[in-house]
Design an enzyme around this catalytic site. Structure first.
Site, PDB file in Angstrom:
ATOM      1  N   CYS A 246      -8.587   0.851 -20.276  1.00 44.62           N
ATOM      2  CA  CYS A 246      -9.338   0.032 -19.317  1.00 44.62           C
ATOM      3  C   CYS A 246     -10.801  -0.174 -19.711  1.00 44.62           C
ATOM      4  CB  CYS A 246      -9.254   0.673 -17.945  1.00 44.62           C
ATOM      5  SG  CYS A 246      -7.545   1.029 -17.455  1.00 44.62           S
ATOM      6  N   HIS A 386     -16.999   0.570 -12.189  1.00 45.22           N
ATOM      7  CA  HIS A 386     -15.594   0.598 -12.596  1.00 45.22           C
ATOM      8  C   HIS A 386     -14.717   0.667 -11.342  1.00 45.22           C
ATOM      9  CE1 HIS A 386     -12.218   1.146 -15.220  1.00 45.22           C
ATOM     10  NE2 HIS A 386     -11.944   2.352 -14.758  1.00 45.22           N
ATOM     11  N   GLU A 397     -17.655   8.628 -10.784  1.00 34.77           N
ATOM     12  CA  GLU A 397     -18.571   7.579 -11.243  1.00 34.77           C
ATOM     13  C   GLU A 397     -19.854   7.582 -10.417  1.00 34.77           C
ATOM     14  OE1 GLU A 397     -18.658   2.761 -12.200  1.00 34.77           O
ATOM     15  OE2 GLU A 397     -17.000   3.609 -11.019  1.00 34.77           O
ATOM     16  N   LYS A 417     -12.907  -4.925  -8.436  1.00 32.76           N
ATOM     17  CA  LYS A 417     -11.474  -4.625  -8.356  1.00 32.76           C
ATOM     18  C   LYS A 417     -10.957  -4.584  -6.922  1.00 32.76           C
ATOM     19  CE  LYS A 417     -11.387  -1.950 -12.682  1.00 32.76           C
ATOM     20  NZ  LYS A 417     -12.841  -1.915 -12.974  1.00 32.76           N
ATOM     21  N   HIS A 422      -7.018  -4.144 -10.736  1.00 35.86           N
ATOM     22  CA  HIS A 422      -7.478  -3.564 -12.003  1.00 35.86           C
ATOM     23  C   HIS A 422      -6.796  -4.279 -13.162  1.00 35.86           C
ATOM     24  CE1 HIS A 422      -8.913  -0.995 -14.992  1.00 35.86           C
ATOM     25  NE2 HIS A 422      -8.560   0.198 -14.526  1.00 35.86           N
ATOM     26  N   PHE A 481      -8.244   5.473 -19.733  1.00 34.13           N
ATOM     27  CA  PHE A 481      -7.420   6.646 -20.026  1.00 34.13           C
ATOM     28  C   PHE A 481      -7.763   7.139 -21.431  1.00 34.13           C
ATOM     29  CE2 PHE A 481      -3.368   6.035 -17.184  1.00 34.13           C
ATOM     30  CZ  PHE A 481      -4.159   6.195 -16.045  1.00 34.13           C
TER      31      PHE A 481
END
Length: 495
Positions: A246, A386, A397, A417, A422, A481
């Site tokens: 991502c 994010h 975050e 998002k 996402h 990830f």
């Protein structure tokens, strides 16, 4: 540089359920914490006595030493027009269509693009909704024969890339007058041609290897988006793809800018593309227990920082920027939309899916991006976060942001998002467009579904309604990830 110590701790977390992993239970049972809450499950691998949990890491808490920025005045911004990187075009494919202004206006209105999946039968799936693109047309950008063959990932990338070139006044006629060896393409993807790959494997299993399409390999591999765009446009500069889950698109922006700064290219076509809404993609993320299961209220499912969040909503699309040296842009009289000031990439070095509990990987990435950009934390007043709507990730975050920005009273932070889901490898590309539109319009889109905010989130998340805000310097965060962290810095262009 000053030394900063943080701790890395293995958590008690949760594990995959053995029945959901399938096959050789216990062979790959990732240690999870925060994607979805799970009960403890006793698992047994063949021939192995189980202790109740299986983890990819058995290490105890340990001290991590890392380098942090010194508390001194920031370096000056780049002045050399050969090394200054500006944005001269933008293109996208999104759940709100392919037009930049329409896309951002929908975001400003707080409209959700999340809806039930109808591309395939999901009646037996535990998650039945997504940020699915409908009525996509590649007319005028891809010829009919190729359009029928191509994986959607590459269709989105070609249309988004060509629309960005058009926006930058770099159509075929103009490109044919330029040195194409000085123009590169770097459009990444997290998962590649997933439909092409799935179809190829199905044919192999059901019909035998002779029924595999000759396009199986070329349309599956992740570098093909950049390659196809270059083949269609004749661009012969640096060309490859990056795949960091991502965080992909931001990694591409960072790499492309460095090609320009090093004098290896004048112009780069850069971004990310993804098309994961098919049984393999949706089913795979269900198996990870990463997705929201709010099937009765899909438009309320993506809710970053809200106490009632229960996972992310899978999306798709493409976002592409034209990044160009200031010297090149001025020479050809290009419109300059905004400026890329810098960026950074780091790794959590902690876990396949969980963020570091101490937030060191993210906070150091933000700090390094500001150093690269030549700006101080005090100059930043907007963060496109994010913010995936996962339990652990959202707060990690925010905590990292607070470490870097000591005074957040003037800071605004929102989550794109919450409306489009996402987009995985495309997320950073779509969010870069949103960030730049915030700069050029002076309006921040809301983070929707902010009904019950986490008490630790003390930064203004632009809840539910757009806000007028003059952006001085903006950062856009993307994390993937594997612990891949990326931050890019944009600002209004000033000659």
């Amino acid at each position: 540089m000053a030394s900063l110590a943080g701790s890395s701790c293995s958590s008690s977390g949760a594990v995959f359920r053995a029945r959901e992993v399938g096959g050789n239970n216990g062979a790959f049972l990732g240690h999870y914490n925060g994607l979805r809450p799970m009960e403890n499950v006793h698992m047994v691998s063949s021939g192995t006595k189980s202790s109740g949990f299986v983890s990819t890491s058995a290490r105890k808490c340990r001290t991590i030493k890392a380098m942090a920025s010194p508390t001194v005045s920031s370096p000056k911004r780049e002045k050399d027009p050969k090394k200054r990187v500006v944005i001269t075009g933008m293109g996208l494919v999104s759940v709100f269509g392919n037009d930049i202004d329409t896309f951002y206006n929908k975001l400003l209105e707080g409209e959700s693009g999340i809806s039930p999946i109808d591309r395939f039968d999901v009646s037996n799936y535990s998650v039945r909704f997504a940020g699915q693109i409908r009525d996509f047309s590649s007319k005028g950008y891809i010829d009919g024969k190729n359009d029928r063959r191509l994986d959607d990932c590459w269709r989105y990338g070609l249309v988004g890339g060509k629309r960005a070139l058009e926006d930058a006044n770099l159509g075929h006629e103009v490109l044919d007058t330029m040195d194409k060896s000085r123009i590169g393409v770097l459009v990444g993807t997290g998962m590649g041609g997933l439909t092409a790959f799935t179809t190829g494997v199905e044919n192999l299993i059901l019909k035998g290897y002779k029924k595999i399409s000759p396009f199986f390999i070329p349309y599956s591999i992740t570098n093909m988006g950049s390659a196809l765009l270059a083949i269609d446009t004749g661009l012969m500069g640096p060309n490859y793809s990056i795949s960091t889950a991502c965080a992909t698109a931001n990694y591409c922006f960072f790499a492309a800018a460095n090609h320009i700064r090093r004098g290896e290219a004048d112009i780069m076509v850069v971004g990310g593309s993804e098309a994961p809404i098919l049984p393999t993609g949706v089913g795979g993320f269900i198996a990870c227990r990463a997705l929201s299961q709010r099937n009765e209220e899909p438009q309320k499912a993506s809710r970053p920082w809200d106490k009632d969040r229960d996972g992310f909503v899978i999306g798709e699309g493409c976002g592409v920027l034209i990044m160009e040296s200031l010297e090149s842009a001025m020479k050809r009289g290009a419109k300059i939309i905004a400026e890329y000031l810098g960026g950074a990439i780091t790794c959590d070095a902690h876990h396949m899916t969980d963020p570091r509990p101490d937030g060191l990987g993210v906070s150091s990435c933000i700090t390094k991006s500001l150093q690269d950009a030549g700006v101080s934390p005090e100059e930043v007043n907007y963060v496109n976060a994010h913010a995936t709507s996962t339990l652990a990730g959202d707060l990690a975050e925010v905590n990292a942001i607070k470490k870097v920005f000591k005074d957040t009273s003037e800071l605004k932070m929102n989550g794109t998002k919450s409306m489009i889901g996402h987009g995985l490898g495309a997320a950073g590309g779509l969010e870069a467009v949103a960030t730049i539109k915030a700069i050029t319009t002076g309006w921040l889109h809301p983070t929707i579904n902010q009904d019950n905010l986490e008490p630790d989130v003390t930064i203004d998340t632009v809840p539910n309604v757009k806000k007028k805000h003059e952006v001085n310097v903006a950062i856009s965060n993307s994390f993937g990830f594997g612990g891949h962290n990326s931050v890019v810095v944009f600002a209004p262009f000033s000659p």
